[in-house]
Design a protein around this motif. Structure first.
Motif, PDB file in Angstrom:
ATOM      1  N   GLU A 148       0.829  -1.205   0.000  1.00  0.00           N
ATOM      2  CA  GLU A 148       0.000   0.000   0.000  1.00  0.00           C
ATOM      3  C   GLU A 148       0.865   1.256   0.000  1.00  0.00           C
ATOM      4  N   GLN A 149       1.983   1.239   0.701  1.00  0.00           N
ATOM      5  CA  GLN A 149       2.891   2.381   0.649  1.00  0.00           C
ATOM      6  C   GLN A 149       3.469   2.559  -0.750  1.00  0.00           C
ATOM      7  N   ALA A 150       3.792   1.451  -1.398  1.00  0.00           N
ATOM      8  CA  ALA A 150       4.305   1.530  -2.766  1.00  0.00           C
ATOM      9  C   ALA A 150       3.263   2.143  -3.695  1.00  0.00           C
ATOM     10  N   ARG A 151       1.991   1.789  -3.483  1.00  0.00           N
ATOM     11  CA  ARG A 151       0.920   2.363  -4.313  1.00  0.00           C
ATOM     12  C   ARG A 151       0.843   3.872  -4.113  1.00  0.00           C
ATOM     13  N   VAL A 158      10.679  10.943  -4.565  1.00  0.00           N
ATOM     14  CA  VAL A 158      10.879   9.526  -4.246  1.00  0.00           C
ATOM     15  C   VAL A 158      11.699   9.385  -2.976  1.00  0.00           C
ATOM     16  N   ASP A 159      12.801  10.128  -2.880  1.00  0.00           N
ATOM     17  CA  ASP A 159      13.674  10.042  -1.705  1.00  0.00           C
ATOM     18  C   ASP A 159      12.921  10.455  -0.437  1.00  0.00           C
ATOM     19  N   VAL A 160      12.182  11.568  -0.526  1.00  0.00           N
ATOM     20  CA  VAL A 160      11.458  12.063   0.648  1.00  0.00           C
ATOM     21  C   VAL A 160      10.395  11.058   1.085  1.00  0.00           C
ATOM     22  N   LEU A 161       9.619  10.550   0.121  1.00  0.00           N
ATOM     23  CA  LEU A 161       8.522   9.636   0.455  1.00  0.00           C
ATOM     24  C   LEU A 161       9.028   8.305   0.991  1.00  0.00           C
ATOM     25  N   LEU A 162      10.126   7.808   0.430  1.00  0.00           N
ATOM     26  CA  LEU A 162      10.696   6.567   0.954  1.00  0.00           C
ATOM     27  C   LEU A 162      11.193   6.767   2.383  1.00  0.00           C
ATOM     28  N   GLY A 163      11.718   7.956   2.690  1.00  0.00           N
ATOM     29  CA  GLY A 163      12.116   8.251   4.069  1.00  0.00           C
ATOM     30  C   GLY A 163      10.923   8.296   4.995  1.00  0.00           C
ATOM     31  N   TRP A 164       9.848   8.948   4.549  1.00  0.00           N
ATOM     32  CA  TRP A 164       8.640   9.022   5.369  1.00  0.00           C
ATOM     33  C   TRP A 164       8.007   7.651   5.577  1.00  0.00           C
ATOM     34  N   ALA A 165       8.146   6.766   4.573  1.00  0.00           N
ATOM     35  CA  ALA A 165       7.518   5.439   4.651  1.00  0.00           C
ATOM     36  C   ALA A 165       8.039   4.630   5.831  1.00  0.00           C
ATOM     37  N   GLY A 166       9.240   4.967   6.319  1.00  0.00           N
ATOM     38  CA  GLY A 166       9.757   4.280   7.491  1.00  0.00           C
ATOM     39  C   GLY A 166       9.095   4.717   8.784  1.00  0.00           C
ATOM     40  N   GLN A 167       8.273   5.796   8.713  1.00  0.00           N
ATOM     41  CA  GLN A 167       7.638   6.325   9.927  1.00  0.00           C
ATOM     42  C   GLN A 167       6.114   6.309   9.869  1.00  0.00           C
ATOM     43  N   PHE A 168       5.550   6.380   8.656  1.00  0.00           N
ATOM     44  CA  PHE A 168       4.111   6.583   8.540  1.00  0.00           C
ATOM     45  C   PHE A 168       3.458   5.487   7.692  1.00  0.00           C
ATOM     46  N   ASP A 169       2.210   5.159   8.036  1.00  0.00           N
ATOM     47  CA  ASP A 169       1.477   4.167   7.241  1.00  0.00           C
ATOM     48  C   ASP A 169       0.980   4.796   5.938  1.00  0.00           C
ATOM     49  N   ALA A 170       0.324   3.996   5.102  1.00  0.00           N
ATOM     50  CA  ALA A 170      -0.058   4.452   3.765  1.00  0.00           C
ATOM     51  C   ALA A 170      -1.040   5.621   3.813  1.00  0.00           C
ATOM     52  N   THR A 171      -1.965   5.608   4.778  1.00  0.00           N
ATOM     53  CA  THR A 171      -2.956   6.688   4.859  1.00  0.00           C
ATOM     54  C   THR A 171      -2.292   8.024   5.181  1.00  0.00           C
ATOM     55  N   LEU A 172      -1.435   8.021   6.196  1.00  0.00           N
ATOM     56  CA  LEU A 172      -0.720   9.259   6.546  1.00  0.00           C
ATOM     57  C   LEU A 172       0.245   9.662   5.439  1.00  0.00           C
ATOM     58  N   LEU A 173       0.835   8.681   4.795  1.00  0.00           N
ATOM     59  CA  LEU A 173       1.774   8.975   3.714  1.00  0.00           C
ATOM     60  C   LEU A 173       1.074   9.678   2.561  1.00  0.00           C
ATOM     61  N   ARG A 174      -0.138   9.234   2.222  1.00  0.00           N
ATOM     62  CA  ARG A 174      -0.891   9.904   1.148  1.00  0.00           C
ATOM     63  C   ARG A 174      -1.276  11.320   1.557  1.00  0.00           C
TER      64      ARG A 174
END
Length: 416
Positions: free
Chosen positions: A111-114, A136-152
């Motif tokens: 889901e994070q990849a989506r 891409v770099d920023v989002l991949l960094g955030w993905a280590g802290q936040f789930d897909a909903t917060l990431l979107r």
């Protein structure tokens, strides 16, 4: 690849028998983390395989209308889940390699990849390749802290971080992308329950939601102080009222040559005694009182069956498979008869097994109900169909698909 996957499968199978109750808390958490990483790694492999299957046209070559339908049959997925799988495979294949690698490494979830793929595509459209790379770099960094909903949610303002000079314009582009996703994901599912009721669920886009609310809200107000219906029951009744109003207009499109109408089936003995329990052409059953209600203000077409459930009185035979003969065909096939297809009768054509132009008669024993895709597929491939001794159609696959040519039937439509 197959050998490696089989070895991995064997290793996972061995883990499934492990005594988790004996593990320490530290080992239990570590095993959970490892299982999650493995799940994402396997998902990356699966998506790559789906992308290749879709690109090669394997689904259509094997008789399916599209890759999601083929995946539903092959992997026993729902159509929405299969469609999301195909779309994500395409997104990852067309997007930056870093996203695919992160998923393959187990560093992000599916889901994070989506979310990252969708967000980066929006950034690329609004800014440039450089900004997309930074995103891409920023989002991949955030993905280590936040789930897909917060990431979107955070990704909606990603340009504030990577390209502030175009952030306002990008916000508008993001809104358009959101609308596009809403249009892509719109769907309504009607699922039959074991007791004959239907479960209705789905996702409406903004425009359709507004139309539904405008139509349903005036009908959901309590009828008076004695109205004890719950809000959910009032919405149910309002939806039924809207459908009845639409049927009364006479403006709905025809179904296979017939006006939109309710078809109620009863057996001969019940018909000669009194109006008994009936069955709709969808396969649902009605009590006698429920049968009487639609008979007051809808076109109800009686289809009388003999003791062996074969159509007995359906009117005169016609050259075209319409009218009474089509109704008999619907009663028998219940929908597209091609193996694995769940298309309902209203989406289907009536096909002459032995073509009319070649002298084939227009009879129930020379007809089969097929959706548009499988009607064309049967005409242009080596599949064959025949009516068996029990009166139902079965299909013979071509030798290239099944050298033994074992006959196949459709099991999606309930038979009686």
């Amino acid at each position: 690849m197959i050998d490696a996957l089989e070895q991995a499968e064997a290793a996972v199978a061995a883990c499934s028998d492990a005594a988790t109750w004996a593990a320490s808390e530290h080992d239990l958490v570590a095993a959970l983390d490892a299982a999650h990483r493995l799940e994402q790694r396997v998902a990356a492999v699966k998506l790559a395989l789906v992308r290749e299957v879709d690109g090669r046209g394997t689904a259509r070559r094997q008789g399916a209308s599209c890759t999601p339908v083929w995946l539903r049959e092959r992997l026993r997925l729902t159509i929405p889940a299969a469609r999301r799988l195909v779309e994500l495979a395409a997104t990852l294949d067309n997007g930056p390699a870093e996203i695919r690698q992160a998923l393959a490494d187990g560093a992000i979830s599916v889901e994070q990849a989506r979310v990252i793929g969708d967000t980066v595509a929006t950034v690329h459209a609004a800014a440039d390749t450089s900004a997309a790379g930074k995103a891409v770099d920023v989002l991949l960094g955030w993905a280590g802290q936040f789930d897909a909903t917060l990431l979107r949610r955070m990704g909606a303002r990603i340009l504030d971080h990577v390209a502030p000079e175009v952030a306002d314009a990008a916000a508008e582009a993001a809104l358009r992308a959101q609308e596009a996703r809403a249009a892509r994901d719109r769907q309504v599912t009607v699922s039959e329950q074991s007791d004959g009721r239907l479960r209705l669920s789905g996702i409406l886009d903004t425009e359709a939601a507004a139309v539904l609310r405008a139509a349903i809200d005036p009908l959901t107000t309590p009828a008076g102080p004695d109205d004890t219906r719950s809000p959910g029951q009032r919405r149910h009744d309002a939806l039924a009222d809207i459908c009845r109003l639409a049927l009364r207009t006479g403006d709905l499109p025809e179904n296979g040559g017939d006006p939109t109408q309710i078809v109620v089936t009863t057996n001969y003995d019940s018909l000669t005694r009194q109006l008994g329990a009936g069955a709709l052409d969808t396969g649902l059953h009605l009590t006698p009182d429920t049968v009487r209600r639609p008979a007051c203000d809808a076109t109800v077409l009686p289809a009388v069956l003999d003791s062996s459930s074969q159509p007995l009185d359906l009117g005169r035979q016609r050259r075209l498979i319409t009218g009474p003969l089509r109704r008999a065909l619907i009663l028998r096939d219940r929908g597209c008869a091609f193996p694995g297809c769940d298309r309902p009768p209203r989406w289907c054509d009536a096909h002459h097994i032995h073509h009319w132009a070649d002298g084939g008669p227009t009879t129930l024993t020379n007809a089969v109900l097929l959706c548009g895709h499988h009607h064309r597929h049967l005409h242009h491939t080596d599949w064959n169909v025949r009516i068996t001794a029990d009166g139902h159609p079965e299909f013979i696959p071509p030798t290239w698909l099944d050298p033994t040519q074992i006959p196949r039937r459709n099991h999606y439509h309930r038979r009686t």
